[in-house]
Write an enzyme that holds these catalytic residues in place. Structure first.
Site, mmCIF file in Angstrom:
data_model
loop_
_atom_site.group_PDB
_atom_site.id
_atom_site.type_symbol
_atom_site.label_atom_id
_atom_site.label_comp_id
_atom_site.label_asym_id
_atom_site.label_seq_id
_atom_site.Cartn_x
_atom_site.Cartn_y
_atom_site.Cartn_z
ATOM 1 N N LYS A 144 0.817 -1.214 0.000
ATOM 2 C CA LYS A 144 0.000 0.000 0.000
ATOM 3 C C LYS A 144 0.851 1.265 0.000
ATOM 4 C CE LYS A 144 -0.724 0.183 5.026
ATOM 5 N NZ LYS A 144 -0.097 1.499 5.240
ATOM 6 N N ASP A 145 2.153 1.151 0.324
ATOM 7 C CA ASP A 145 3.027 2.318 0.311
ATOM 8 C C ASP A 145 3.564 2.625 -1.085
ATOM 9 O OD1 ASP A 145 2.753 2.745 3.018
ATOM 10 O OD2 ASP A 145 4.556 1.633 3.562
ATOM 11 N N ARG A 172 -8.571 8.275 3.116
ATOM 12 C CA ARG A 172 -9.514 7.243 2.667
ATOM 13 C C ARG A 172 -10.377 6.782 3.841
ATOM 14 N NH1 ARG A 172 -9.539 2.130 3.757
ATOM 15 N NH2 ARG A 172 -7.451 2.286 4.647
ATOM 16 N N ARG A 173 -9.732 6.509 4.978
ATOM 17 C CA ARG A 173 -10.496 6.078 6.157
ATOM 18 C C ARG A 173 -11.417 7.198 6.633
ATOM 19 N NH1 ARG A 173 -5.103 3.572 8.354
ATOM 20 N NH2 ARG A 173 -5.305 1.395 7.704
ATOM 21 N N ARG A 197 0.090 10.020 12.839
ATOM 22 C CA ARG A 197 1.135 9.282 12.139
ATOM 23 C C ARG A 197 2.035 8.624 13.165
ATOM 24 N NH1 ARG A 197 4.647 12.283 8.126
ATOM 25 N NH2 ARG A 197 5.513 10.170 8.039
ATOM 26 N N ARG A 208 0.707 5.139 17.546
ATOM 27 C CA ARG A 208 -0.694 5.430 17.215
ATOM 28 C C ARG A 208 -1.632 4.948 18.314
ATOM 29 N NH1 ARG A 208 -1.226 4.018 10.722
ATOM 30 N NH2 ARG A 208 0.855 4.716 10.138
ATOM 31 N N CYS A 261 -2.421 8.243 -1.696
ATOM 32 C CA CYS A 261 -2.918 8.492 -0.339
ATOM 33 C C CYS A 261 -3.426 9.909 -0.170
ATOM 34 C CB CYS A 261 -1.827 8.194 0.682
ATOM 35 S SG CYS A 261 -0.514 9.419 0.684
#
Length: 577
Positions: free
Chosen positions: A88-89, A132-133, A150, A156, A241
């Site tokens: 995903k990165d 997105r979230r 982050r 987190r 992103c």
């Protein structure tokens, strides 16, 4: 191996975070098992620009690629043989180094740590660095607030807001042995993951055939095909992103793929979601992107919002006719918005885009049912006893899905929606309505149902406390057995101290439901109703007229887009004299 022969060493470049190191160890273990000790492995730890810049949102410091470039540089400079990335990165465009191996995918889903989605109260804070979230959570629960977050997973989780949640990847929790901290794992049917989420990608130099050949032993064909489809979609969309873009690919045993994908507005007011099945991953990804962008109208979400930009829903497009009404047809107008604060932002933005100055005067608030939702939970536990679930509002959809642990339980029943807005609320949650009337009123939905076949077919009707009986009674008259259940209540907040002076200066007022009409009149009376009254549909219009109001504008369909378009047409007509 011949005695005395020195084994080949494979050096894997990786970031130094606990999750990155764990993923690199997963690859090392797979190589060791697959190659039976033919090679030795070691890790080359790289500190990336993303690791050095933790105080800014990810989309402001270069997107996903910020974690990739420095790791790949170690390979290009010969300090490592391959790079291990979270897929995903990887940026939307092809990475500098080709992907030579995709190990079996981990859990692709998103997780909430702290509170479950249904437990988050209006105003609750959700910490996440992912737009997105944010967009999908804001669509499902408009009253949430978001906190930028982050850092590594431990950092987190240490910043869990009181009474709120932290949104993270379920695979990250699993790989770090923290799955027990998840309050809820969100189904992809409810919330589409980031492209490649849960997948590890191993990259190597294009001219290093030996390394590619060795790493082919850990490549998993279904995981690779899924990643290819998702990345083809992302590349065709041109997102990353910095935009709310999600996709999830399922691969059947015969290799056929089904790709679900979405694009959202940054604020989550608008989400377009579509699905496609096929054999070629790249072709499906590209074709689905074209469908979402062009046929479903999401291209405007990738451009700065301006005059005439379409407002997109999950099932169609509505736009102001700027050629007819002008680029800002409501310039100079002060328009009262009576929706609840949690739901007003979409209408407020549309009015601003049309040139108006919105005045927010919330006359209703959406709250939990009197029993806290127990009756709805009980009904949902018996879904297999119903032939239909009928939704008479987007609020009913939101509240019902807030109680579901997995949207797939609806797969065994047919679903009806009172109109396009309600169908769109279902669509973004992965459910396609089987029945949607052309006019969004209960009476039209009853007509669309037709006589019960067989007689006695059971219908579950989640609705507001005190809702009209038209849908229930109409279906019963057609032979259906209808069970109503209270999914939410509407209450009326206390009037604001300075609201009266604001209302006296307003040019128009918008009513989006009968409850907003009754709430406004109960709080402020008829004397403070602005000169122009705009209604979202015939039921709301009827309520306004019963209370002695003259309705000047009625939307052509029950949507905020049509409401603003109708008000713009009225303003243009008045301007002509």
């Amino acid at each position: 191996m011949t005695p005395g022969t020195r084994r080949r060493t494979l050096r894997f470049a990786t970031r130094g975070s606990p999750l990155a190191l764990k993923q690199a160890e997963i690859v090392r273990e797979l190589v060791d098992r697959s190659l039976g000790g033919q090679v030795e492995t070691e890790l080359v730890i790289v500190k990336t620009a993303g690791d050095r810049t933790q105080n800014l949102p990810l989309h402001e410091v270069g997107g996903q690629g910020i974690f990739v470039k420095d790791v790949e540089r170690a390979v290009l400079e010969g300090r490592a043989d391959a790079a291990v990335h979270s897929a995903k990165d990887l940026p939307a465009s092809a990475p500098v180094l080709p992907i030579v191996a995709v190990p079996p995918r981990g859990d692709p889903r998103d997780a909430l740590v702290g509170c479950r989605l249904a437990e988050l109260r209006p105003g609750a804070k959700v910490a996440t660095g992912s737009v997105r979230r944010r967009a999908q959570l804001a669509w499902m629960r408009p009253g949430l607030t978001f906190v930028e977050l982050r850092g590594n997973i431990g950092t987190r989780l240490s910043k869990l807001p009181t009474g709120g949640a932290v949104a993270v990847a379920a695979a990250a929790l699993a790989r770090l042995g923290l799955s027990d901290q998840a309050a809820e794992i969100l189904s992809p049917l409810t919330m589409l993951p980031q492209v490649g989420q849960g997948t590890i990608a191993v990259c190597a130099r294009p001219d290093d055939e030996d390394v590619a050949s060795l790493l082919a032993a850990v490549d998993d064909a279904p995981s690779r095909r899924g990643l290819e489809a998702e990345r083809a979609y992302l590349a065709a969309v041109g997102g990353g992103c910095e935009l709310p873009v999600g996709a999830y690919c399922r691969v059947d045993e015969d290799g056929r793929i089904t790709l679900d994908a979405m694009i959202a507005s940054l604020d989550g007011h608008t989400i377009v979601r579509e699905s496609m099945t096929g054999a070629d991953p790249r072709m499906v990804g590209a074709a689905l992107a074209k469908l979402v962008l062009d046929q479903s109208g999401a291209r405007s979400l990738l451009e700065p919002f301006g005059a005439g930009a379409p407002i997109v829903s999950g099932i169609g497009v509505a736009a102001l006719d700027t050629a007819r009404f002008g680029a800002r047809p409501l310039s100079g107008w002060r328009v009262v918005v009576t929706r609840s604060l949690a739901q007003a932002s979409g209408l407020v933005e549309l009015l601003r885009d049309a040139g108006a100055e919105p005045i927010e005067v919330p006359t209703i608030e959406i709250v939990d049912p009197a029993d806290g939702g127990r009756a709805l939970d009980t009904a949902l536990a018996r879904l297999d006893s119903f032939g239909w679930v009928a939704f008479a509002s987007a609020n009913a959809v939101e509240r019902t899905f807030g109680r579901l642990t997995d949207a797939r339980v609806l797969g065994g029943v047919k679903v009806a929606a009172v109109g396009r807005a309600t169908a769109a609320a279902l669509s973004v949650r992965g459910v396609k309505a089987d029945l949607v009337p052309s006019v969004a009123v209960a009476e039209e939905l009853v007509k669309a149902f037709g006589p019960a076949d067989p007689p006695g077919t059971r219908v579950l009707l989640p609705q507001a406390a005190g809702a009209r009986d038209a849908l229930r009674d109409g279906l019963r008259a057609l032979g259906y057995e209808v069970e109503t259940v209270e999914a939410y209540r509407t209450t009326h907040p206390e009037p604001g101290e300075d609201t009266a002076s604001l209302l006296e200066s307003a040019h128009a007022i918008t009513f989006s439901s009968s409850s907003t009409v009754e709430g406004f009149l109960g709080a402020y009376g008829r004397d403070l109703v602005p000169p122009v009254v705009a209604s979202i549909g015939p039921v709301t219009t009827a309520t306004a007229r019963v209370h002695g109001l003259h309705v000047d504008v009625e939307a052509s369909e029950a949507s905020i887009e049509a409401l603003v378009a109708g008000l713009a047409a009225h303003a243009a007509q008045r301007a002509k004299g």
